[in-house]
Design an enzyme around this catalytic site. Sequence first.
Site, PDB file in Angstrom:
ATOM      1  CE  LYS A  12      -3.452  -2.793   2.241  1.00 37.03           C
ATOM      2  NZ  LYS A  12      -4.649  -2.876   3.056  1.00 37.03           N
ATOM      3  CG  HIS A  98      -7.034  -3.296  -2.554  1.00 36.15           C
ATOM      4  ND1 HIS A  98      -7.595  -2.568  -1.524  1.00 36.15           N
ATOM      5  CD2 HIS A  98      -6.308  -4.279  -1.956  1.00 36.15           C
ATOM      6  CE1 HIS A  98      -7.209  -3.087  -0.372  1.00 36.15           C
ATOM      7  NE2 HIS A  98      -6.427  -4.118  -0.608  1.00 36.15           N
ATOM      8  CD  GLU A 100      -6.778  -0.446   1.465  1.00 32.79           C
ATOM      9  OE1 GLU A 100      -5.735  -0.311   0.810  1.00 32.79           O
ATOM     10  OE2 GLU A 100      -6.843  -1.115   2.519  1.00 32.79           O
ATOM     11  CD  GLU A 167      -7.457  -8.226  -0.221  1.00 30.77           C
ATOM     12  OE1 GLU A 167      -6.459  -8.513   0.448  1.00 30.77           O
ATOM     13  OE2 GLU A 167      -7.624  -7.105  -0.715  1.00 30.77           O
ATOM     14  N   GLY A 173      -7.300  -5.085   7.538  1.00 26.84           N
ATOM     15  CA  GLY A 173      -6.708  -4.224   8.557  1.00 26.84           C
ATOM     16  C   GLY A 173      -7.447  -4.178   9.880  1.00 26.84           C
ATOM     17  CB  SER A 210      -6.840  -9.400   9.431  1.00 27.31           C
ATOM     18  OG  SER A 210      -7.385  -8.104   9.512  1.00 27.31           O
TER      19      SER A 210
HETATM   20  P1  PGA Z   1      -4.295  -6.450   5.596  1.00 25.57           P
HETATM   21  O1  PGA Z   1      -4.520  -5.952   4.089  1.00 25.57           O
HETATM   22  O2  PGA Z   1      -3.473  -7.694   5.533  1.00 25.57           O
HETATM   23  O3  PGA Z   1      -3.549  -5.302   6.253  1.00 25.57           O
HETATM   24  O4  PGA Z   1      -5.621  -6.676   6.200  1.00 25.57           O
HETATM   25  C1  PGA Z   1      -4.784  -6.840   3.056  1.00 25.57           C
HETATM   26  C2  PGA Z   1      -5.052  -6.087   1.780  1.00 25.57           C
HETATM   27  O5  PGA Z   1      -5.683  -5.025   1.830  1.00 25.57           O
HETATM   28  O6  PGA Z   1      -4.639  -6.541   0.694  1.00 25.57           O
END
Ligand code: PGA
Length: 249
Positions: A12, A98, A100, A167, A173, A210
């Site tokens: 990220k 993703h 995000e 995901e 996170g 996570s």
């Molecule tokens: P994370 O992120 O392991 O921090 O939960 C995974 C991701 O967003 O690909």
Amino acid sequence: MTNKILFIANWKMFGNLNSVKSIESVINLSKKKNYKNAKIIYCPPYTLLDKFVIKTRKTKLCVGAQNCHQVINTGPYTGAISTTMIKKIGAKYVIIGHSENRSNGETNNQINKKIHSAISNNLIVIFCIGENLFEKKHNRTNNILKKQIYLGLKQIKKIDKIIFAYEPVWSIGTGKILTNKELTKQIIIIKNIIKNLYKKQKTKIIYGGSVNNKNINNLKQINEIDGFLIGGASKSSKKFIDIIKNYYR
Ligand code: PGA
């Protein structure tokens, strides 16, 4: 595509020039016989792509970008990076869809164009799908996944160029994670959605959200999972290595 277990580090918006050296311990790990079935891929920010490509040259590690623009070559798109640019710098993978970026307004239609662009440049796509908490609470998970897959892969024929990354958004996170039973069920549902679209093809599905050096001990028991997309815990080489070591313990 490889039959190995994928460990994909999604850095990220983290990392600077000093971080490049930190992956040496991971490179060393990859040389050991015990971990020959681990396929390790680093997705650093754009600013470090070339440094990572150089650092991992002549190693078993590969490099991917975290996103791309939908226009294939070049153009007046301030701040954007195309799949041609990613390919030319020596990266082999690209994360697309993703959550995000979806939550920043990226649509299924744009994701579809990005996937077309990546495949035309012979990049392997790490295609992220997943429901958010609201959708989960309203029992819409399967419909959402179906929609993301159908629209994201519209007119895509080369399914062997796609790694599906499941995901759940609420798991990223947060430390929250499905039970093995729930996750297995969800992965099988995703496999069936894909099978409906692409008869007979074998696809890779990885899990993200996570993942850490503790819950990997549980997650590794799920045979349906072909690997992991790891955010927070991949930034520290020590934690990332522990995940890989615990997987093969
Ligand atoms: P994370 O992120 O392991 O921090 O939960 C995974 C991701 O967003 O690909």
